[in-house]
Every structure is written in C-alpha cells, then in structure tokens.
Design a protein around this motif. Structure first.
Motif, mmCIF file in Angstrom:
data_model
loop_
_atom_site.group_PDB
_atom_site.id
_atom_site.type_symbol
_atom_site.label_atom_id
_atom_site.label_comp_id
_atom_site.label_asym_id
_atom_site.label_seq_id
_atom_site.Cartn_x
_atom_site.Cartn_y
_atom_site.Cartn_z
ATOM 1 N N ILE A 31 0.820 -1.216 0.000
ATOM 2 C CA ILE A 31 0.000 0.000 0.000
ATOM 3 C C ILE A 31 0.850 1.261 0.000
ATOM 4 C CG2 ILE A 31 -2.038 -1.037 1.008
ATOM 5 C CD1 ILE A 31 -1.118 0.112 3.724
ATOM 6 N N ASN A 32 2.157 1.100 0.144
ATOM 7 C CA ASN A 32 3.045 2.255 0.067
ATOM 8 C C ASN A 32 4.427 1.807 -0.418
ATOM 9 O OD1 ASN A 32 3.903 0.934 2.364
ATOM 10 N ND2 ASN A 32 3.349 2.546 3.773
ATOM 11 N N GLU A 33 5.271 2.776 -0.700
ATOM 12 C CA GLU A 33 6.625 2.454 -1.162
ATOM 13 C C GLU A 33 7.421 1.827 -0.024
ATOM 14 O OE1 GLU A 33 8.794 5.446 -3.290
ATOM 15 O OE2 GLU A 33 6.923 6.356 -3.994
ATOM 16 N N VAL A 34 8.380 1.008 -0.402
ATOM 17 C CA VAL A 34 9.195 0.352 0.614
ATOM 18 C C VAL A 34 10.658 0.754 0.463
ATOM 19 C CG1 VAL A 34 7.639 -1.619 0.862
ATOM 20 C CG2 VAL A 34 9.487 -1.733 -0.780
ATOM 21 N N SER A 35 11.328 0.797 1.587
ATOM 22 C CA SER A 35 12.753 1.096 1.638
ATOM 23 C C SER A 35 13.533 -0.210 1.553
ATOM 24 C CB SER A 35 13.078 1.814 2.952
ATOM 25 O OG SER A 35 14.452 1.703 3.245
ATOM 26 N N PRO A 36 14.403 -0.366 0.556
ATOM 27 C CA PRO A 36 15.190 -1.595 0.443
ATOM 28 C C PRO A 36 16.005 -1.892 1.699
ATOM 29 C CG PRO A 36 15.359 -0.326 -1.576
ATOM 30 C CD PRO A 36 14.649 0.542 -0.574
ATOM 31 N N ASP A 37 16.536 -0.871 2.357
ATOM 32 C CA ASP A 37 17.315 -1.092 3.583
ATOM 33 C C ASP A 37 16.436 -1.683 4.691
ATOM 34 O OD1 ASP A 37 19.638 -0.150 2.409
ATOM 35 O OD2 ASP A 37 19.412 1.872 3.230
ATOM 36 N N LYS A 38 15.237 -1.147 4.838
ATOM 37 C CA LYS A 38 14.317 -1.660 5.861
ATOM 38 C C LYS A 38 13.903 -3.093 5.533
ATOM 39 C CE LYS A 38 10.187 -0.476 8.476
ATOM 40 N NZ LYS A 38 9.159 0.521 8.738
ATOM 41 N N VAL A 39 13.677 -3.363 4.257
ATOM 42 C CA VAL A 39 13.312 -4.719 3.837
ATOM 43 C C VAL A 39 14.442 -5.683 4.173
ATOM 44 C CG1 VAL A 39 12.854 -6.205 1.836
ATOM 45 C CG2 VAL A 39 11.676 -3.991 2.062
ATOM 46 N N ASP A 40 15.688 -5.302 3.878
ATOM 47 C CA ASP A 40 16.826 -6.175 4.177
ATOM 48 C C ASP A 40 16.948 -6.461 5.671
ATOM 49 O OD1 ASP A 40 17.447 -6.358 1.491
ATOM 50 O OD2 ASP A 40 19.041 -4.845 1.573
ATOM 51 N N LYS A 41 16.710 -5.451 6.500
ATOM 52 C CA LYS A 41 16.760 -5.659 7.953
ATOM 53 C C LYS A 41 15.653 -6.604 8.406
ATOM 54 C CE LYS A 41 18.994 -1.296 8.976
ATOM 55 N NZ LYS A 41 18.830 0.075 9.453
ATOM 56 N N LEU A 42 14.474 -6.465 7.819
ATOM 57 C CA LEU A 42 13.375 -7.364 8.159
ATOM 58 C C LEU A 42 13.661 -8.793 7.709
ATOM 59 C CD1 LEU A 42 10.336 -5.066 7.347
ATOM 60 C CD2 LEU A 42 10.900 -6.013 9.586
ATOM 61 N N VAL A 43 14.254 -8.947 6.534
ATOM 62 C CA VAL A 43 14.621 -10.284 6.055
ATOM 63 C C VAL A 43 15.557 -10.946 7.059
ATOM 64 C CG1 VAL A 43 15.950 -11.543 4.306
ATOM 65 C CG2 VAL A 43 14.248 -9.846 3.597
ATOM 66 N N GLU A 44 16.589 -10.228 7.463
ATOM 67 C CA GLU A 44 17.557 -10.770 8.421
ATOM 68 C C GLU A 44 16.860 -11.170 9.725
ATOM 69 O OE1 GLU A 44 21.368 -9.131 10.926
ATOM 70 O OE2 GLU A 44 21.069 -8.338 8.902
ATOM 71 N N LEU A 47 5.705 -7.534 3.901
ATOM 72 C CA LEU A 47 5.360 -8.362 2.749
ATOM 73 C C LEU A 47 6.512 -8.394 1.748
ATOM 74 C CD1 LEU A 47 3.305 -10.144 1.309
ATOM 75 C CD2 LEU A 47 2.357 -8.066 0.276
ATOM 76 N N ALA A 48 7.156 -7.255 1.517
ATOM 77 C CA ALA A 48 8.311 -7.213 0.612
ATOM 78 C C ALA A 48 9.437 -8.101 1.144
ATOM 79 C CB ALA A 48 8.791 -5.774 0.430
ATOM 80 N N ALA A 49 9.635 -8.091 2.456
ATOM 81 C CA ALA A 49 10.657 -8.958 3.054
ATOM 82 C C ALA A 49 10.296 -10.429 2.851
ATOM 83 C CB ALA A 49 10.811 -8.638 4.539
ATOM 84 N N LEU A 50 9.035 -10.761 3.006
ATOM 85 C CA LEU A 50 8.600 -12.141 2.788
ATOM 86 C C LEU A 50 8.769 -12.551 1.329
ATOM 87 C CD1 LEU A 50 5.471 -12.052 5.072
ATOM 88 C CD2 LEU A 50 7.467 -13.536 5.399
ATOM 89 N N HIS A 51 8.490 -11.644 0.388
ATOM 90 C CA HIS A 51 8.722 -11.941 -1.032
ATOM 91 C C HIS A 51 10.198 -12.276 -1.263
ATOM 92 C CE1 HIS A 51 4.729 -10.946 -2.267
ATOM 93 N NE2 HIS A 51 4.875 -9.644 -2.358
ATOM 94 N N LYS A 52 11.067 -11.477 -0.676
ATOM 95 C CA LYS A 52 12.507 -11.697 -0.847
ATOM 96 C C LYS A 52 12.925 -13.030 -0.233
ATOM 97 C CE LYS A 52 16.888 -9.293 -0.552
ATOM 98 N NZ LYS A 52 17.555 -8.022 -0.317
#
Length: 130
Positions: free
Chosen positions: A22-35, A61-66
């Motif tokens: 529903i909004n733009e995502v920050s790649p850095d935040k996504v990477d931290k969530l993945v970890e 959700l973006a972290a889960l996709h990754k």
C-alpha cells in the motif's frame, strides 16, 4: 487482548503473496526485516488484511517476497503472519455510518480509530499507521 475476543482469519505467506503493497518500501528496511525474520521468525503485529488488500505491512510483505525467492524453505513462510480484519473494519464503518450518515474513506496512514477497543489495539505501538 483489548475489548473483544479475537475472531479473525489467520493467514500464511502463500495466502497473501499476491497482495500489493500500500506504500513504497525502503530496500534497507526490507533487508533488515529479512535478516530478522530468518533469525527469529515472525514476531510482533501480524500484517492486517481487509478483503484482498493490505491495511499494514508493505515492508514486511516485501521482506517475505525476498525470503520466498532467496530462501524458499524458510520457516517464516509457514508461520501465521497475517490476519483478515475485514469484519472488524466493516463493523466499525457501519457504526460510523449509523452515527454520521456516511461512510468515510479509509486513510491508511490513520487506522487507529478503526481498531480502538479491538485486539489490534494491543499492537498500536508497533503500527506507524496508528
């Protein structure tokens, strides 16, 4: 839990994998969530879903996709990570309409009023949208 019994549909990643953020995502935040998710699994507030749309959780959700792409066997993909809050929202909108004569547009950056007095309120400190 706050105010009510939790009667929602819990969902895993495969159930919401085709939902759009529903909004733009920050790649850095996504990477931290993945970890974090790979190390500790799912913790905190579930992603909230209304019908077939996200209410919260674009970064998660973006972290889960990754994770699904890079680590398809990860345990977090099989955890209950989202909950359908459609009934809560529809009830709150009906209450609002009965009191005010119209149904308001949902503003996704201000959802607190939709969930006051529900179990979701227990997670308000972790929801920037609150």
């Amino acid at each position: 839990m706050t105010g009510e019994t939790k009667e929602v549909s819990e969902m895993r990643y495969d159930t919401i994998s085709n939902y759009s953020p529903i909004n733009e995502v920050s790649p850095d935040k996504v990477d931290k969530l993945v970890e974090s998710m790979l190390e500790r699994g799912w913790i905190g507030c579930p992603i909230l879903v209304y019908g077939e749309s996200l209410i919260t959780g674009s970064h998660r959700l973006a972290a889960l996709h990754k994770i699904a792409h890079e680590h398809p066997g990860a345990d977090v993909l099989n955890q209950e990570i989202a909950e359908d809050v459609t009934d809560i929202i529809e009830d709150r909108l009906a209450e609002f309409e009965a009191e005010n004569g119209y149904i308001p547009e949902i503003e996704y950056d201000d959802i607190g009023w939709l969930f006051e007095g529900t179990w979701v309120e227990d997670h308000k400190d972790s929801l920037p949208e609150w």
